[in-house]
Design a protein around this motif. Structure first.
Motif, PDB file in Angstrom:
ATOM      1  N   ALA A   1       0.811  -1.105   0.190  1.00 19.30           N
ATOM      2  CA  ALA A   1      -0.001  -0.164  -0.250  1.00 19.30           C
ATOM      3  C   ALA A   1       0.684   0.706  -0.167  1.00 19.30           C
ATOM      4  O   ALA A   1       0.458   2.121  -0.676  1.00 19.30           O
ATOM      5  N   THR A   2       2.018   0.959   0.793  1.00 21.71           N
ATOM      6  CA  THR A   2       2.183   2.052   0.964  1.00 21.71           C
ATOM      7  C   THR A   2       3.750   2.510  -0.246  1.00 21.71           C
ATOM      8  O   THR A   2       3.398   3.938  -0.839  1.00 21.71           O
ATOM      9  N   SER A   3       3.682   1.776  -0.620  1.00 19.46           N
ATOM     10  CA  SER A   3       4.887   2.187  -1.937  1.00 19.46           C
ATOM     11  C   SER A   3       3.778   2.380  -3.511  1.00 19.46           C
ATOM     12  O   SER A   3       3.876   3.142  -3.910  1.00 19.46           O
ATOM     13  N   ILE A   4       2.549   2.009  -3.379  1.00 17.41           N
ATOM     14  CA  ILE A   4       1.652   2.406  -4.109  1.00 17.41           C
ATOM     15  C   ILE A   4       1.381   4.114  -4.451  1.00 17.41           C
ATOM     16  O   ILE A   4       1.268   4.613  -5.248  1.00 17.41           O
ATOM     17  N   ALA A   5       1.512   3.532  -3.203  1.00 17.33           N
ATOM     18  CA  ALA A   5       0.552   5.435  -2.450  1.00 17.33           C
ATOM     19  C   ALA A   5       2.139   6.185  -2.770  1.00 17.33           C
ATOM     20  O   ALA A   5       1.941   7.530  -3.169  1.00 17.33           O
ATOM     21  N   CYS A   6       3.205   6.022  -2.954  1.00 16.05           N
ATOM     22  CA  CYS A   6       4.352   6.321  -3.084  1.00 16.05           C
ATOM     23  C   CYS A   6       4.245   7.452  -4.475  1.00 16.05           C
ATOM     24  O   CYS A   6       4.374   8.678  -5.089  1.00 16.05           O
ATOM     25  N   VAL A   7       3.691   6.517  -5.366  1.00 14.70           N
ATOM     26  CA  VAL A   7       4.002   6.662  -7.123  1.00 14.70           C
ATOM     27  C   VAL A   7       1.920   7.550  -6.782  1.00 14.70           C
ATOM     28  O   VAL A   7       2.273   7.929  -8.093  1.00 14.70           O
ATOM     29  N   LYS A   8       0.680   6.653  -6.556  1.00 22.87           N
ATOM     30  CA  LYS A   8      -0.850   7.410  -6.887  1.00 22.87           C
ATOM     31  C   LYS A   8      -0.793   8.826  -5.623  1.00 22.87           C
ATOM     32  O   LYS A   8      -1.717   8.738  -6.232  1.00 22.87           O
ATOM     33  N   MET A   9      -0.589   8.320  -4.315  1.00 24.41           N
ATOM     34  CA  MET A   9      -1.126   9.826  -3.930  1.00 24.41           C
ATOM     35  C   MET A   9      -0.932  10.974  -4.358  1.00 24.41           C
ATOM     36  O   MET A   9      -0.184  11.940  -4.829  1.00 24.41           O
ATOM     37  N   LYS A  10      -2.575  11.224  -4.159  1.00 24.14           N
ATOM     38  CA  LYS A  10      -3.006  12.960  -4.617  1.00 24.14           C
ATOM     39  C   LYS A  10      -2.217  14.148  -3.550  1.00 24.14           C
ATOM     40  O   LYS A  10      -2.325  13.901  -2.409  1.00 24.14           O
ATOM     41  N   LYS A  11      -1.553  15.419  -4.954  1.00 25.46           N
ATOM     42  CA  LYS A  11      -1.306  16.787  -3.313  1.00 25.46           C
ATOM     43  C   LYS A  11      -1.998  17.077  -2.263  1.00 25.46           C
ATOM     44  O   LYS A  11      -1.714  16.835  -0.785  1.00 25.46           O
ATOM     45  N   GLU A  12      -3.541  16.833  -2.409  1.00 24.31           N
ATOM     46  CA  GLU A  12      -4.769  16.782  -1.388  1.00 24.31           C
ATOM     47  C   GLU A  12      -4.340  15.222  -0.153  1.00 24.31           C
ATOM     48  O   GLU A  12      -4.587  16.252   0.638  1.00 24.31           O
ATOM     49  N   ASP A  13      -4.407  14.605  -0.794  1.00 23.21           N
ATOM     50  CA  ASP A  13      -4.137  13.434  -0.175  1.00 23.21           C
ATOM     51  C   ASP A  13      -2.673  13.691   0.976  1.00 23.21           C
ATOM     52  O   ASP A  13      -3.275  13.398   2.345  1.00 23.21           O
ATOM     53  N   LEU A  14      -2.093  13.996   0.032  1.00 28.49           N
ATOM     54  CA  LEU A  14      -0.585  14.063   0.912  1.00 28.49           C
ATOM     55  C   LEU A  14      -0.167  15.160   2.162  1.00 28.49           C
ATOM     56  O   LEU A  14      -0.254  15.380   3.153  1.00 28.49           O
ATOM     57  N   GLN A  15      -0.871  16.107   1.892  1.00 29.18           N
ATOM     58  CA  GLN A  15      -1.663  17.109   2.615  1.00 29.18           C
ATOM     59  C   GLN A  15      -2.384  17.183   3.743  1.00 29.18           C
ATOM     60  O   GLN A  15      -2.066  17.372   5.089  1.00 29.18           O
ATOM     61  N   GLN A  16      -3.156  16.531   4.052  1.00 29.85           N
ATOM     62  CA  GLN A  16      -4.083  15.332   4.721  1.00 29.85           C
ATOM     63  C   GLN A  16      -3.390  15.183   5.818  1.00 29.85           C
ATOM     64  O   GLN A  16      -3.668  14.896   6.687  1.00 29.85           O
TER      65      GLN A  16
END
Length: 224
Positions: free
Chosen positions: A100-115
């Motif tokens: 999940a974390t490896s996928i998030a490193c590629v796919k997480m949107k900017k607004e989700d990263l801020q959250q």
């Protein structure tokens, strides 16, 4: 069993069996019902103010989540997990967290990263305030947002089932002050990897986070 208190929250949108299921599951997860405790249908029905049918159906649902064991001719009891069970579940969870974390490193949107950054700040503030209930909720929210960002429903479904089974042990982990600095360091490492789009580092930190969690839980069980 006679002294256990339940607050059943009726919900007009849910079948009664689901209301009973959620009530009993919460009682198990927070420790109101302890491993090995017998669950008698008639006593539970009286306590909850319902008939035995929704209680029986709820116990079957709890058995599917491995929170309750249905013993022939003896009824049900709250299920405890062996060390092997815990290790097996956490091995799978470690693999899922890494993925999940490896996928998030590629796919997480900017607004989700801020959250995610906001959740971590609130998590650390809750630690300073010694607000255990909020610490646990924010830790869940942190990992849930990472999972959500993968956009993989199957991954989320498998992860959710494992999380429910381990909730009792996870709560004990976060109650221990000695573990908190390590948890914060892991969260910050995961955040840094996602922000840098470093999937390999994200997977490594996430796996280490669960490995640390596993070792703590096993030490806690052996020192009982």
């Amino acid at each position: 069993m006679e002294e256990t208190k339940f607050n059943i929250n009726t919900n007009e949108y849910l079948p009664l069996r689901d209301v009973v299921f959620h009530t009993l599951r919460e009682a198990i997860l927070v420790g109101k019902l302890v491993p090995g405790e017998r669950l008698m249908e008639n006593q539970l029905a009286d306590k909850l103010g319902v008939s035995r049918t929704p209680v029986r159906e709820a116990l079957r649902m709890l058995a599917l989540e491995n929170l309750v064991e249905l013993v022939p001719r003896k009824g049900a009891q709250v299920l405890d997990m062996s060390e092997k069970d815990i290790v097996n579940i956490l091995e799978v969870r470690g693999a899922l967290e890494s993925l999940a974390t490896s996928i998030a490193c590629v796919k997480m949107k900017k607004e989700d990263l801020q959250q995610l950054k906001k959740l971590e700040s609130e998590f650390e503030r809750a630690i300073e305030e010694s607000d255990l209930e909020r610490i646990i909720q924010l830790d869940e929210d942190f990992h849930d947002l990472i999972l959500k960002s993968t956009e993989n429903d199957k991954l989320a479904q498998i992860y959710q089932n494992l999380r429910i089974q381990l909730y009792r042990y996870r709560m004990a982990h976060l109650k221990a002050d000695s573990t908190i600095p390590a948890v914060v360091a892991h969260h910050r490492g995961i955040l840094r990897a996602i922000e840098n789009h470093d999937a390999e580092e994200g997977a490594t930190v996430a796996h280490g986070h669960i490995k640390y969690h596993t070792e703590f839980i096993l030490r806690s069980i052996r020192n009982k």
